[in-house]
Design a protein around this motif. Structure first.
Motif, short mmCIF file in Angstrom:
data_model
loop_
_atom_site.label_atom_id
_atom_site.label_comp_id
_atom_site.label_asym_id
_atom_site.label_seq_id
_atom_site.Cartn_x
_atom_site.Cartn_y
_atom_site.Cartn_z
N GLY A 177 -27.82 -2.86 -19.35
CA GLY A 177 -26.46 -2.43 -19.07
C GLY A 177 -26.33 -0.96 -18.75
N LEU A 178 -25.21 -0.38 -19.21
CA LEU A 178 -24.79 0.97 -18.85
C LEU A 178 -24.56 1.79 -20.11
N TYR A 179 -25.09 3.02 -20.12
CA TYR A 179 -24.91 3.92 -21.25
C TYR A 179 -24.16 5.18 -20.80
N ARG A 180 -23.43 5.79 -21.76
CA ARG A 180 -22.85 7.12 -21.56
C ARG A 180 -23.41 8.03 -22.64
N PHE A 181 -24.06 9.11 -22.22
CA PHE A 181 -24.78 10.02 -23.12
C PHE A 181 -24.07 11.36 -23.14
N ASP A 182 -23.86 11.91 -24.34
CA ASP A 182 -23.23 13.22 -24.51
C ASP A 182 -24.33 14.26 -24.71
N PRO A 183 -24.58 15.12 -23.71
CA PRO A 183 -25.65 16.12 -23.85
C PRO A 183 -25.40 17.15 -24.95
N GLN A 184 -24.13 17.35 -25.31
CA GLN A 184 -23.83 18.34 -26.34
C GLN A 184 -24.25 17.86 -27.72
N SER A 185 -23.99 16.58 -28.01
CA SER A 185 -24.35 16.03 -29.32
C SER A 185 -25.68 15.30 -29.30
N ASN A 186 -26.24 15.12 -28.09
CA ASN A 186 -27.49 14.37 -27.93
C ASN A 186 -27.36 12.94 -28.46
N SER A 241 -15.59 -7.15 -18.45
CA SER A 241 -16.82 -6.48 -18.88
C SER A 241 -17.67 -6.16 -17.65
N LEU A 242 -18.72 -5.40 -17.87
CA LEU A 242 -19.69 -5.10 -16.81
C LEU A 242 -20.22 -6.42 -16.25
N SER A 243 -20.33 -6.51 -14.92
CA SER A 243 -20.65 -7.80 -14.30
C SER A 243 -22.11 -8.20 -14.41
N ASP A 244 -23.00 -7.24 -14.68
CA ASP A 244 -24.44 -7.54 -14.68
C ASP A 244 -25.12 -6.46 -15.51
N ASN A 245 -26.08 -6.85 -16.35
CA ASN A 245 -26.82 -5.87 -17.15
C ASN A 245 -27.89 -5.13 -16.36
N ARG A 246 -28.18 -5.60 -15.16
CA ARG A 246 -29.12 -4.90 -14.29
C ARG A 246 -28.31 -4.00 -13.36
N VAL A 247 -28.19 -2.73 -13.74
CA VAL A 247 -27.35 -1.78 -13.03
C VAL A 247 -28.23 -0.94 -12.10
N THR A 248 -27.90 -0.94 -10.82
CA THR A 248 -28.80 -0.35 -9.82
C THR A 248 -28.42 1.05 -9.37
N ALA A 249 -27.11 1.35 -9.28
CA ALA A 249 -26.69 2.61 -8.66
C ALA A 249 -25.37 3.06 -9.24
N LEU A 250 -25.15 4.40 -9.22
CA LEU A 250 -23.94 5.00 -9.78
C LEU A 250 -23.35 6.01 -8.80
N TRP A 251 -22.02 6.11 -8.82
CA TRP A 251 -21.32 7.12 -8.01
C TRP A 251 -19.95 7.36 -8.61
N GLN A 252 -19.54 8.62 -8.76
CA GLN A 252 -18.19 8.93 -9.23
C GLN A 252 -17.42 9.56 -8.08
N ASP A 253 -16.23 9.01 -7.80
CA ASP A 253 -15.43 9.58 -6.72
C ASP A 253 -14.62 10.77 -7.24
N ARG A 254 -13.90 11.41 -6.33
CA ARG A 254 -13.20 12.65 -6.70
C ARG A 254 -12.02 12.40 -7.62
N SER A 255 -11.53 11.18 -7.68
CA SER A 255 -10.44 10.85 -8.60
C SER A 255 -10.95 10.62 -10.02
N GLY A 256 -12.27 10.56 -10.19
CA GLY A 256 -12.85 10.36 -11.50
C GLY A 256 -13.32 8.95 -11.77
N LEU A 257 -13.05 8.01 -10.88
CA LEU A 257 -13.49 6.64 -11.08
C LEU A 257 -14.99 6.53 -10.89
#
Length: 326
Positions: free
Chosen positions: A91-100, A115-131
């Motif tokens: 799946g997908l993780y979110r890591f906080d570099p400040q707290s490690n 929920s996330l559609s698939d646990n095999r996540v291939t690519a990421l991109w954040q647009d300028r709106s924050g999505l």
């Protein structure tokens, strides 16, 4: 600035002006370094088969974070500074570099359409709106707002217009505030975000394969918008294409064969691009080397590498991150 590349188990930096390489010590337990992210604070993050690393410039080595043992496919630092980690099966993780610390972990749940559609996540991109846009191996494209746990899924529908060409998302990038580019195997999908319209552009090899009735093997593994408005595509079998959105035309840039026969291993894939200050395009091929393209003359030059074989890598632009935001 330096270009950072993953060479099998180790890191390599390249000075593009002098074409001098510096190799750094590898990691014994690592089999495949796959993703690089250079954050705004100057830290270099590396994703591999063994998990998430940070490069320690004082010791000149990679430090593994014990919280992350999943096989990593991609990295993206969001506007708040958190690092999103896509994995192959976890799946997908979110890591906080400040707290490690891992502060969010998302997985697919069969009975939960949000929920996330698939646990095999291939690519990421954040647009300028924050999505955050999330590609999956077999279940299309996901979208999630920061700090949210509710995902919106977009999949191919054979009987509907304005859907992805298929559900295997292999690359994502954006240009400007309104355009998302999504690679689904051999098809480049233009997504108009305000209108929700999807326009597919089939790569020449994939189109020829479809016309011949052969099984499609053409796959887009990397996408990169340059400063002139063109979009660069990296594919399997050492294929590099430049797409002109104004004319919807593809231009091919054949890569010279290496002087020595390629070692046995996974198929060659063009997995990364970087545009330098002179407008030259640097091209990374996993287990296949490094090339430089001059778009003005269409000249393609192979750059000799250190003895370590190149593995999958992404060179980050000098202003932080791995891809420009348009």
């Amino acid at each position: 600035g330096l270009l950072w590349l993953a060479a099998d188990q180790a890191l390599v930096s390249l000075n593009p002006v002098t074409e001098e390489f510096t190799a750094y010590a590898g990691v014994d337990e690592e089999r495949r370094l796959a993703a690089l992210w250079h954050d705004a604070g100057g830290r270099l993050w590396v994703g591999g088969a063994a998990g998430l690393y940070q490069y320690d410039p004082a010791a000149q080595r990679l430090v593994l974070y014990p919280q992350s043992h999943a096989r990593i496919n991609d990295l993206w630092q969001d506007q708040s500074g958190h690092l999103w980690i896509s994995t192959h099966g976890d799946g997908l993780y979110r890591f906080d570099p400040q707290s490690n610390q891992i502060v969010q972990h998302e997985e697919h749940h069969t009975n939960d359409p949000a929920s996330l559609s698939d646990n095999r996540v291939t690519a990421l991109w954040q647009d300028r709106s924050g999505l955050l846009w999330i590609g999956s191996d077999s279940a299309g494209l996901n979208r999630v707002a920061p700090r949210s746990e509710l995902f919106t899924n977009f999949q191919h529908k054979p009987d509907a217009a304005n859907t992805l060409a298929n559900n295997r998302v292999t690359a994502i990038t954006g240009s400007g505030d309104t355009t998302l580019w999504v690679g689904t195997e051999g098809v480049l999908n233009l997504v108009d975000l305000p209108l929700g319209l999807v326009t597919p552009y089939t790569t020449p090899v994939a189109a020829a394969q479809a016309a011949e009735g052969t099984k499609r093997t053409n796959t887009i593994y990397s996408l990169y918008p340059d400063r002139c408005g063109s979009l660069w595509l990296g594919l399997n079998d050492n294929q590099v294409l430049r797409f002109a959105p104004q004319t919807a035309q593809f231009t091919s840039y054949p890569l010279p064969e290496p002087p020595q026969p390629r070692l046995p291993g996974p198929p060659s894939e063009v997995v990364g691009f970087h545009e330098d200050k002179d407008g030259k395009i640097w091209v990374v091929v996993n287990l296949g080397g490094l090339y430089r393209i001059d778009p003005a003359s269409a000249a393609v030059t192979r750059v000799d590498l250190p003895a370590a074989p190149m593995d999958k890598a992404l060179p980050p632009p000098p202003d932080g991150g791995k891809r420009p935001t348009g």
